[in-house]
Design a protein around this motif. Structure first.
Motif, PDB file in Angstrom:
ATOM      1  N   VAL A 319       0.645  -1.205   0.173  1.00 13.26           N
ATOM      2  CA  VAL A 319      -0.023   0.008   0.080  1.00 13.26           C
ATOM      3  C   VAL A 319       0.861   1.330  -0.119  1.00 13.26           C
ATOM      4  CG1 VAL A 319      -1.681   1.294   1.452  1.00 13.26           C
ATOM      5  CG2 VAL A 319      -1.664  -1.104   1.125  1.00 13.26           C
ATOM      6  N   ALA A 320       0.523   2.370  -1.027  1.00 16.14           N
ATOM      7  CA  ALA A 320       0.950   3.720  -0.843  1.00 16.14           C
ATOM      8  C   ALA A 320       0.429   4.526   0.306  1.00 16.14           C
ATOM      9  CB  ALA A 320       1.271   4.274  -2.250  1.00 16.14           C
ATOM     10  N   PHE A 364       7.480  10.992  -3.489  1.00 19.93           N
ATOM     11  CA  PHE A 364       7.035  11.403  -4.815  1.00 19.93           C
ATOM     12  C   PHE A 364       6.377  10.176  -5.819  1.00 19.93           C
ATOM     13  CE2 PHE A 364       8.830  15.450  -4.425  1.00 19.93           C
ATOM     14  CZ  PHE A 364       8.049  16.178  -5.332  1.00 19.93           C
ATOM     15  N   ALA A 365       7.268   9.123  -5.484  1.00 14.26           N
ATOM     16  CA  ALA A 365       6.599   7.891  -6.407  1.00 14.26           C
ATOM     17  C   ALA A 365       5.199   7.243  -5.652  1.00 14.26           C
ATOM     18  CB  ALA A 365       7.394   6.851  -6.200  1.00 14.26           C
ATOM     19  N   GLN A 366       5.038   7.220  -4.315  1.00 13.51           N
ATOM     20  CA  GLN A 366       3.997   6.968  -3.652  1.00 13.51           C
ATOM     21  C   GLN A 366       2.723   7.899  -4.093  1.00 13.51           C
ATOM     22  OE1 GLN A 366       3.650   5.649   0.263  1.00 13.51           O
ATOM     23  NE2 GLN A 366       5.672   4.736   0.198  1.00 13.51           N
ATOM     24  N   SER A 367       3.086   9.270  -4.070  1.00 10.15           N
ATOM     25  CA  SER A 367       2.126  10.266  -4.324  1.00 10.15           C
ATOM     26  C   SER A 367       1.466  10.180  -5.728  1.00 10.15           C
ATOM     27  CB  SER A 367       2.741  11.521  -4.167  1.00 10.15           C
ATOM     28  OG  SER A 367       3.024  11.958  -2.536  1.00 10.15           O
ATOM     29  N   LYS A 375      -4.558   3.952  -8.461  1.00  7.86           N
ATOM     30  CA  LYS A 375      -4.385   4.132  -7.020  1.00  7.86           C
ATOM     31  C   LYS A 375      -4.976   2.744  -6.140  1.00  7.86           C
ATOM     32  CE  LYS A 375      -8.772   6.652  -6.965  1.00  7.86           C
ATOM     33  NZ  LYS A 375      -9.282   8.285  -6.642  1.00  7.86           N
ATOM     34  N   ASN A 376      -5.985   2.086  -6.605  1.00 10.83           N
ATOM     35  CA  ASN A 376      -6.615   1.028  -6.084  1.00 10.83           C
ATOM     36  C   ASN A 376      -5.878  -0.267  -5.950  1.00 10.83           C
ATOM     37  OD1 ASN A 376      -8.980   2.496  -5.033  1.00 10.83           O
ATOM     38  ND2 ASN A 376      -9.934   2.338  -6.886  1.00 10.83           N
ATOM     39  N   GLY A 377      -4.744  -0.235  -6.922  1.00  4.25           N
ATOM     40  CA  GLY A 377      -3.885  -1.292  -7.056  1.00  4.25           C
ATOM     41  C   GLY A 377      -2.905  -1.485  -6.021  1.00  4.25           C
ATOM     42  N   PRO A 378      -1.834  -2.450  -5.997  1.00  7.99           N
ATOM     43  CA  PRO A 378      -0.889  -2.506  -5.396  1.00  7.99           C
ATOM     44  C   PRO A 378       0.155  -1.650  -5.618  1.00  7.99           C
ATOM     45  CG  PRO A 378      -0.832  -4.336  -6.685  1.00  7.99           C
ATOM     46  CD  PRO A 378      -2.050  -3.571  -7.103  1.00  7.99           C
ATOM     47  N   PHE A 379       0.910  -1.083  -4.554  1.00 13.28           N
ATOM     48  CA  PHE A 379       2.308  -0.318  -4.703  1.00 13.28           C
ATOM     49  C   PHE A 379       3.562  -1.170  -4.227  1.00 13.28           C
ATOM     50  CE2 PHE A 379       5.534   2.735  -3.390  1.00 13.28           C
ATOM     51  CZ  PHE A 379       5.780   3.301  -4.286  1.00 13.28           C
ATOM     52  N   GLY A 422      -0.955  -2.284 -10.771  1.00 14.45           N
ATOM     53  CA  GLY A 422      -0.507  -1.445  -9.732  1.00 14.45           C
ATOM     54  C   GLY A 422       0.736  -0.769 -10.335  1.00 14.45           C
ATOM     55  N   THR A 423       1.615  -0.394  -9.222  1.00 14.43           N
ATOM     56  CA  THR A 423       2.851   0.196  -9.611  1.00 14.43           C
ATOM     57  C   THR A 423       4.028  -0.556  -8.959  1.00 14.43           C
ATOM     58  OG1 THR A 423       1.584   2.286  -9.625  1.00 14.43           O
ATOM     59  CG2 THR A 423       4.048   2.409  -9.304  1.00 14.43           C
TER      60      THR A 423
END
Length: 637
Positions: A319-320, A364-367, A375-379, A422-423
């Protein structure tokens, strides 16, 4: 489906009730039986084990079923004044006498207000009360010894009296009484249905609860003992139900709970090889304590579950937690960096973030992730420098069973698979070895991964954000980084400013960290203007991270309440000397008046009074300058 049993003591009432049930359209809800008195009792007891919610009956049969303690509600078809008036009218007609002597054999539920009615209708009445069916022959014998003109009662009374040569008349119920009883039974059946549903829900909760549950009444008798309680206490419900809890489980003290209604939470006791934690709470109905409930849990099981959940969260919950609002600063440099990053958020393209250590690359990456459609996918974040090169590939791409010595039997998905939809954030991308770089290039090109030891590709839908604190072009020249990968990563780029290149943020950040750590450590310090100037003039090789940790250390160890430049030097023994020639150090020119006004407005959320005070001017002067520079004031919250 709710079921109602109609037990008719005579055939005439049976047929009469059947017809009324058909008129009401309730055939699917009623079962009809012909049984009276003792046969009616036996039938009612049998129906306890069947799907019957209500019994409808009349007269002595209804009275005897009620007295037999059958656990089904009984609705009586009443003997109304209209029914009794009809009986007296028929008695006159049958005897041909204007004032006949009538003997009535009846249970107490059949003769309400009968004496008053007999006087009104000029009937000479004698009542022979019945308690059980065995009373009937003796009462008939008493009637024979009198000069009664007619005997009135139920079906058995009428049959026995007729055998003795007496004139008889059967008490009957009118259609209105029967219909009213059926409708009342329907209401009760509906209520019983809801009660059953709640009871079954409660039973399911109790039976399948992982907690042991015991319920006792005010006399300390165990009424509920679920499966988990059987397992935890190694006792069977059959052995425990109906017994006093203090005679079997003497380690549980329920006295205070039952007498004072006091709860007892979190008691712990060892039973054999396991530790048990239990709670005791009162059961209160209408402000009266009617019993208590005791719940149990295996402490060892709780600890194992906590460990498993924690490991699962660590392993799977990517989660971010940061957003652009968490990135602090009022300088034009950081505001512009945030603006660029926000523009990048909506574009589903690879991002390369460059900047010194401590400038906030992961922030910055999480933002960017949290402001993106993903945003609802995994980070999923991985530091390429934190893993040995021989493990980096298996972590990123996963492996199949037998891929290498020590591989788990079921294999393991890589972080690229876990980041699907996600990201994935690859921090310190410059530390990835050449083979890992080639595998990453393949992912960027084909949007699919292959686990180590596998021969098939797995499609993945991911966005890659990479970060570096090194000059990748220099690494390419030195042969340490692939040029084709660099240009694949360099789609959207952003370079974060170092703290020494945005010195106007030093005071703002220092104040924020100071307030945070003062609340955390319950201390109060105040940094003087000269102290803030001293902080602003330092070149901060560790950037925002270094400033944050220094302020925390200062709050913890400083004895002084007022922090001046001298005090800062006292506690700042690890500060470095600024390099004489730093290729990456750029002196920030003095801000213009317009820029200073914009920075102050941003810092004080467009509050005119505070902004004017910080700039050393009055409000009217500030308003004039805002107009001259055409600065639009927008409050932010």
């Amino acid at each position: 489906m709710s079921k109602i049993a109609f037990i008719a003591p005579d055939k005439q009432l049976f047929l009469q009730g059947k017809e009324i049930i058909q008129q009401l359209g309730l055939e699917h809800k009623f079962d009809l039986y012909l049984a009276r008195l003792n046969r009616g009792i036996r039938l009612a007891k049998k129906l306890q084990n069947e799907d019957v919610d209500v019994i409808v009956s009349r007269g002595g049969t209804a009275q005897l079923i009620i007295e037999s303690k059958v656990k089904i509600p009984v609705v009586e078809i009443p003997i109304t004044g209209q029914d009794l008036a009809q009986v007296f009218h028929e008695s006159k007609r049958l005897t041909g006498l204007p004032h006949p002597k009538v003997a009535i054999l009846a249970y107490r539920n059949m003769v309400n207000d009968i004496e008053v009615l007999s006087k009104i209708l000029a009937i000479e009445l004698v009542i022979y009360p019945l308690k059980t069916v065995e009373d009937i022959p003796a009462k008939i014998a008493e009637v024979v010894a009198t000069n009664a003109n007619i005997v009135v009662g139920g079906i058995k009374t009428v049959l026995l009296a007729a055998e003795k040569g007496l004139q008889t008349h059967l008490i009957r119920s009118g259609d209105f009484s029967i219909r009213s009883a059926f409708l009342e039974a329907q209401k009760i059946a509906l209520g019983r249905k809801f009660e059953k549903e709640r009871s079954q829900e409660f039973k399911a909760l109790v039976d399948y609860s992982l907690e042991g549950i015991i319920s006792i009444n005010q006399e300390r008798v165990i009424k509920v003992f679920n499966r988990a309680a059987e397992r935890l206490l190694n006792r069977s419900a059959k052995e425990m139900l109906g017994k006093r809890i203090d005679s079997l489980l003497n380690f549980i003290n329920v006295e205070t709970c039952l007498i004072e209604g006091q709860q007892s939470i979190g008691q712990v006791i060892q039973l054999g090889a396991i530790w048990i934690t239990f709670n005791i709470a009162p059961i209160i109905v209408d402000q009266s304590i009617i019993g208590a409930i005791i719940t149990f849990q295996d402490v060892t099981r709780i600890q194992e579950m906590e460990l498993r959940i924690r490991n699962e969260v660590i392993a799977r919950k990517f989660v971010a937690k940061y957003n652009f609002s968490d990135i602090l600063g009022v300088s034009p440099q950081i505001i512009e960096s945030k603006r660029i990053a926000q523009e990048m958020s909506s574009i589903n393209a690879t991002v390369l973030i460059s900047g010194e250590s401590g400038t906030g690359k992961e922030l910055f990456a999480q933002s960017i992730h949290n402001a993106s459609p993903r945003k609802n996918g995994p980070f999923v974040a991985i530091n390429c420098a934190a893993l040995p090169q021989n493990l980096l590939e298996s972590e990123l791409f996963g492996y199949v069973e037998g891929a290498f010595t020590g591989a788990t039997k079921k294999g393991k998905p890589g972080l690229f698979e876990m980041a699907h939809r996600g990201t994935i954030f690859l921090d310190e991308i410059s530390e990835m070895d050449k083979y890992g770089q080639s595998r990453l290039l393949r992912v960027l090109q084909e949007k699919q991964v292959m686990r180590l030891g596998d021969d098939k590709y797995i499609p993945v839908d991911i966005r890659i954000i990479a970060a570096t604190n090194k000059n990748l072009l220099e690494l390419i020249k030195e042969g340490h980084f692939r040029q084709d990968l660099f240009y694949r990563l360099k789609v959207l780029t952003i370079t974060l400013p170092s703290l020494r290149n945005r010195r106007t943020d030093v005071k703002y950040l220092a104040q924020h960290f100071l307030h945070h750590y003062q609340r955390k450590y319950l201390k109060h310090l105040e940094i003087t203007p000269s102290g803030y100037d001293y902080l602003a003039n330092y070149f901060w090789p560790g950037n925002v991270r270094e400033l944050k940790f220094f302020i925390e250390r200062l709050v913890v160890i400083a004895n002084e309440k007022t922090i001046t430049e001298i005090v800062l030097q006292k506690y700042w023994d690890d500060r470095e000397s600024a390099p004489e020639l730093a290729n990456d150090t750029v002196e920030v020119p003095l801000l213009s008046e317009e820029d200073r006004i914009i920075c102050a407005l941003t810092q004080y959320n467009s509050n005119i009074t505070q902004t004017a005070r910080s700039l050393g001017m009055d409000r009217s002067t500030l308003y004039r300058k805002l107009k001259n520079y055409r600065i639009e004031v927008k409050k932010t919250y």
